[in-house]
Scaffold this active site. Sequence first.
Site, PDB file in Angstrom:
ATOM      1  N   GLY A 171       0.782  -1.234   0.000  1.00 40.65           N
ATOM      2  CA  GLY A 171       0.000   0.000   0.000  1.00 40.65           C
ATOM      3  C   GLY A 171       0.812   1.282   0.000  1.00 40.65           C
ATOM      4  O   GLY A 171       0.258   2.375  -0.109  1.00 40.65           O
ATOM      5  N   GLY A 176       2.678   2.560  -2.240  1.00 41.66           N
ATOM      6  CA  GLY A 176       2.628   3.300  -3.513  1.00 41.66           C
ATOM      7  C   GLY A 176       3.575   2.781  -4.587  1.00 41.66           C
ATOM      8  O   GLY A 176       3.888   3.510  -5.537  1.00 41.66           O
ATOM      9  N   ASP A 202       7.907  -3.518 -10.085  1.00 45.34           N
ATOM     10  CA  ASP A 202       7.050  -3.325  -8.907  1.00 45.34           C
ATOM     11  C   ASP A 202       7.347  -4.443  -7.897  1.00 45.34           C
ATOM     12  O   ASP A 202       6.898  -5.570  -8.102  1.00 45.34           O
ATOM     13  CB  ASP A 202       5.594  -3.401  -9.391  1.00 45.34           C
ATOM     14  CG  ASP A 202       4.577  -3.267  -8.284  1.00 45.34           C
ATOM     15  OD1 ASP A 202       4.949  -3.015  -7.134  1.00 45.34           O
ATOM     16  OD2 ASP A 202       3.379  -3.428  -8.594  1.00 45.34           O
ATOM     17  N   ARG A 203       8.070  -4.133  -6.890  1.00 43.46           N
ATOM     18  CA  ARG A 203       8.522  -5.013  -5.788  1.00 43.46           C
ATOM     19  C   ARG A 203       9.696  -5.914  -6.206  1.00 43.46           C
ATOM     20  O   ARG A 203       9.699  -6.527  -7.266  1.00 43.46           O
ATOM     21  CB  ARG A 203       7.405  -5.880  -5.231  1.00 43.46           C
ATOM     22  CG  ARG A 203       7.948  -6.808  -4.161  1.00 43.46           C
ATOM     23  CD  ARG A 203       6.957  -7.419  -3.192  1.00 43.46           C
ATOM     24  NE  ARG A 203       6.580  -6.543  -2.105  1.00 43.46           N
ATOM     25  CZ  ARG A 203       5.321  -6.265  -1.775  1.00 43.46           C
ATOM     26  NH1 ARG A 203       4.337  -6.818  -2.403  1.00 43.46           N
ATOM     27  NH2 ARG A 203       5.064  -5.452  -0.796  1.00 43.46           N
ATOM     28  N   ARG A 215      -7.481   1.887  -1.296  1.00 45.57           N
ATOM     29  CA  ARG A 215      -7.403   0.997  -2.463  1.00 45.57           C
ATOM     30  C   ARG A 215      -8.515  -0.048  -2.423  1.00 45.57           C
ATOM     31  O   ARG A 215      -9.040  -0.441  -3.458  1.00 45.57           O
ATOM     32  CB  ARG A 215      -6.030   0.323  -2.528  1.00 45.57           C
ATOM     33  CG  ARG A 215      -5.908  -0.603  -3.727  1.00 45.57           C
ATOM     34  CD  ARG A 215      -4.504  -1.087  -3.912  1.00 45.57           C
ATOM     35  NE  ARG A 215      -4.015  -1.780  -2.738  1.00 45.57           N
ATOM     36  CZ  ARG A 215      -2.750  -2.121  -2.537  1.00 45.57           C
ATOM     37  NH1 ARG A 215      -1.840  -1.814  -3.433  1.00 45.57           N
ATOM     38  NH2 ARG A 215      -2.394  -2.755  -1.447  1.00 45.57           N
ATOM     39  N   GLU A 225      -7.233  -7.599   1.970  1.00 44.91           N
ATOM     40  CA  GLU A 225      -6.325  -6.826   2.831  1.00 44.91           C
ATOM     41  C   GLU A 225      -7.101  -6.094   3.932  1.00 44.91           C
ATOM     42  O   GLU A 225      -6.625  -5.963   5.060  1.00 44.91           O
ATOM     43  CB  GLU A 225      -5.531  -5.831   1.985  1.00 44.91           C
ATOM     44  CG  GLU A 225      -4.558  -6.520   1.035  1.00 44.91           C
ATOM     45  CD  GLU A 225      -3.894  -5.609   0.022  1.00 44.91           C
ATOM     46  OE1 GLU A 225      -3.041  -6.103  -0.727  1.00 44.91           O
ATOM     47  OE2 GLU A 225      -4.237  -4.408  -0.056  1.00 44.91           O
TER      48      GLU A 225
HETATM   49  N1  LIG Z   1       1.522   9.625  -4.334  1.00 49.50           N
HETATM   50  C1  LIG Z   1       0.317   9.193  -3.937  1.00 49.50           C
HETATM   51  N2  LIG Z   1      -0.543  10.050  -3.364  1.00 49.50           N
HETATM   52  C2  LIG Z   1      -1.740   9.630  -2.935  1.00 49.50           C
HETATM   53  N3  LIG Z   1      -2.186   8.379  -3.034  1.00 49.50           N
HETATM   54  C3  LIG Z   1      -1.363   7.469  -3.596  1.00 49.50           C
HETATM   55  C4  LIG Z   1      -0.067   7.832  -4.075  1.00 49.50           C
HETATM   56  N4  LIG Z   1       0.521   6.716  -4.565  1.00 49.50           N
HETATM   57  C5  LIG Z   1      -0.373   5.722  -4.402  1.00 49.50           C
HETATM   58  N5  LIG Z   1      -1.506   6.176  -3.851  1.00 49.50           N
HETATM   59  C6  LIG Z   1      -2.710   5.388  -3.555  1.00 49.50           C
HETATM   60  O1  LIG Z   1      -2.385   4.456  -2.525  1.00 49.50           O
HETATM   61  C7  LIG Z   1      -2.968   3.190  -2.795  1.00 49.50           C
HETATM   62  C8  LIG Z   1      -1.863   2.140  -2.856  1.00 49.50           C
HETATM   63  O2  LIG Z   1      -1.011   2.436  -3.949  1.00 49.50           O
HETATM   64  P1  LIG Z   1      -0.284   1.284  -4.773  1.00 49.50           P
HETATM   65  O3  LIG Z   1       0.561   1.961  -5.798  1.00 49.50           O
HETATM   66  O4  LIG Z   1      -1.279   0.277  -5.269  1.00 49.50           O
HETATM   67  O5  LIG Z   1       0.625   0.627  -3.619  1.00 49.50           O
HETATM   68  P2  LIG Z   1       1.515  -0.701  -3.605  1.00 49.50           P
HETATM   69  O6  LIG Z   1       1.766  -1.108  -5.022  1.00 49.50           O
HETATM   70  O7  LIG Z   1       2.751  -0.312  -2.869  1.00 49.50           O
HETATM   71  O8  LIG Z   1       0.719  -1.700  -2.828  1.00 49.50           O
HETATM   72  C9  LIG Z   1      -3.739   3.324  -4.103  1.00 49.50           C
HETATM   73  O9  LIG Z   1      -5.097   3.562  -3.796  1.00 49.50           O
HETATM   74  C10 LIG Z   1      -3.106   4.532  -4.765  1.00 49.50           C
HETATM   75  O10 LIG Z   1      -4.030   5.209  -5.592  1.00 49.50           O
HETATM   76  N1  LIG Z   2       5.905 -12.962  -0.996  1.00 51.69           N
HETATM   77  C1  LIG Z   2       4.677 -12.609  -0.562  1.00 51.69           C
HETATM   78  N2  LIG Z   2       4.081 -13.294   0.427  1.00 51.69           N
HETATM   79  C2  LIG Z   2       2.845 -12.960   0.872  1.00 51.69           C
HETATM   80  N3  LIG Z   2       2.123 -11.964   0.357  1.00 51.69           N
HETATM   81  C3  LIG Z   2       2.695 -11.271  -0.626  1.00 51.69           C
HETATM   82  C4  LIG Z   2       3.979 -11.523  -1.132  1.00 51.69           C
HETATM   83  N4  LIG Z   2       4.242 -10.635  -2.105  1.00 51.69           N
HETATM   84  C5  LIG Z   2       3.168  -9.851  -2.218  1.00 51.69           C
HETATM   85  N5  LIG Z   2       2.236 -10.239  -1.338  1.00 51.69           N
HETATM   86  C6  LIG Z   2       0.877  -9.704  -1.212  1.00 51.69           C
HETATM   87  C7  LIG Z   2       0.752  -8.448  -0.436  1.00 51.69           C
HETATM   88  C8  LIG Z   2      -0.380  -7.746  -1.113  1.00 51.69           C
HETATM   89  O1  LIG Z   2      -1.628  -8.177  -0.554  1.00 51.69           O
HETATM   90  C9  LIG Z   2      -0.321  -8.226  -2.547  1.00 51.69           C
HETATM   91  C10 LIG Z   2       0.321  -7.266  -3.501  1.00 51.69           C
HETATM   92  O2  LIG Z   2       1.303  -6.497  -2.862  1.00 51.69           O
HETATM   93  P1  LIG Z   2       1.472  -4.897  -3.101  1.00 51.69           P
HETATM   94  O3  LIG Z   2       2.475  -4.492  -2.058  1.00 51.69           O
HETATM   95  O4  LIG Z   2       0.143  -4.253  -2.970  1.00 51.69           O
HETATM   96  O5  LIG Z   2       2.007  -4.782  -4.493  1.00 51.69           O
HETATM   97  O6  LIG Z   2       0.420  -9.415  -2.525  1.00 51.69           O
END
Ligand SMILES: Nc1ncnc2c1ncn2[C@@H]1O[C@H](COP(=O)(O)OP(=O)(O)O)[C@@H](O)[C@H]1O
Ligand SMILES: Nc1ncnc2c1ncn2[C@H]1C[C@H](O)[C@@H](COP(=O)(O)O)O1
Length: 222
Positions: free
Chosen positions: A22, A24, A90-91, A154, A159
């Site tokens: 979460g 971003g 992404d990650r 989100r 979650e």
């Molecule tokens: N810079 C930002 N400002 C405000 N809200 C954001 C920003 N970046 C992400 N969000 C919001 O936060 C939530 C999580 O973002 P996300 O990119 O999906 O996170 P992650 O990939 O780390 O789980 C989404 O609802 C997204 O729209």
């Molecule tokens: N390796 C992992 N083990 C358990 N859960 C995981 C792992 N990698 C990602 N996740 C979960 C956590 C979130 O619910 C979603 C997606 O992650 P996000 O940080 O929102 O991109 O998958």
Amino acid sequence: MNLREKYDIPSDAVITIAGTVGVGKSTMTKALADALQFRTSFEKVDTNPYLDLFYDDFEKWSFHLQIYFLAERFKEQKRMFEYGGGFIQDRSIYEDTGIFAKMHQEKGTMNDVDYETYTNLFEAMVMTPYFPHPDLLIYLEGSLDDILGRIQERGRAMEQQTPVDYWVEMHERYETWINNFNGCPVLRLNISDYDLMNDPDCAERLVERIGSFIQQTSVLKR
Ligand SMILES: Nc1ncnc2c1ncn2[C@@H]1O[C@H](COP(=O)(O)OP(=O)(O)O)[C@@H](O)[C@H]1O
Ligand SMILES: Nc1ncnc2c1ncn2[C@H]1C[C@H](O)[C@@H](COP(=O)(O)O)O1
């Protein structure tokens, strides 16, 4: 001249975005890839066959989920390097073992035999001289309140149904993990300093910061 050239970012760079759920990462992955004209490598959440099951029953599905993520990330790693780089990811693969598998083993929701099997496989695949590491890991950090707010906003049901203690523990573990991480160069960014949603200049400021980090550390000079 595009932003990548303007700030001297190599076209073959592989940049991975790390940080807790979460914070971003996906949003930043997309914004940076657009700004740099790079390809993206996203975690596929909607098509993950284990994720919902896992959130319903950690003990039963931890091992399956970790094996699934490991296979997916390894395939992505291969794809990025076959293209010759130019990716925002992404990650990172390091978070699977350093955060998730470890946390579940220590909480008792992944048994010791499964953890050892998983760790052996991870090490055989990743901790070898043949495994290409990213050029740069961007670590996104932020306050727990902001992150919990983003998870809520989100709105992924699995979650939201998870007790808040899970996210609190993860937030703490991330801090310890990044302080000890040495797999590749790390640029730490605080989410309160960048507003990708509302500030039109934000992407360029980010690219500038990445460019100057690269110049200072010469991390990408080969
Ligand atoms: N810079 C930002 N400002 C405000 N809200 C954001 C920003 N970046 C992400 N969000 C919001 O936060 C939530 C999580 O973002 P996300 O990119 O999906 O996170 P992650 O990939 O780390 O789980 C989404 O609802 C997204 O729209
Ligand atoms: N390796 C992992 N083990 C358990 N859960 C995981 C792992 N990698 C990602 N996740 C979960 C956590 C979130 O619910 C979603 C997606 O992650 P996000 O940080 O929102 O991109 O998958």
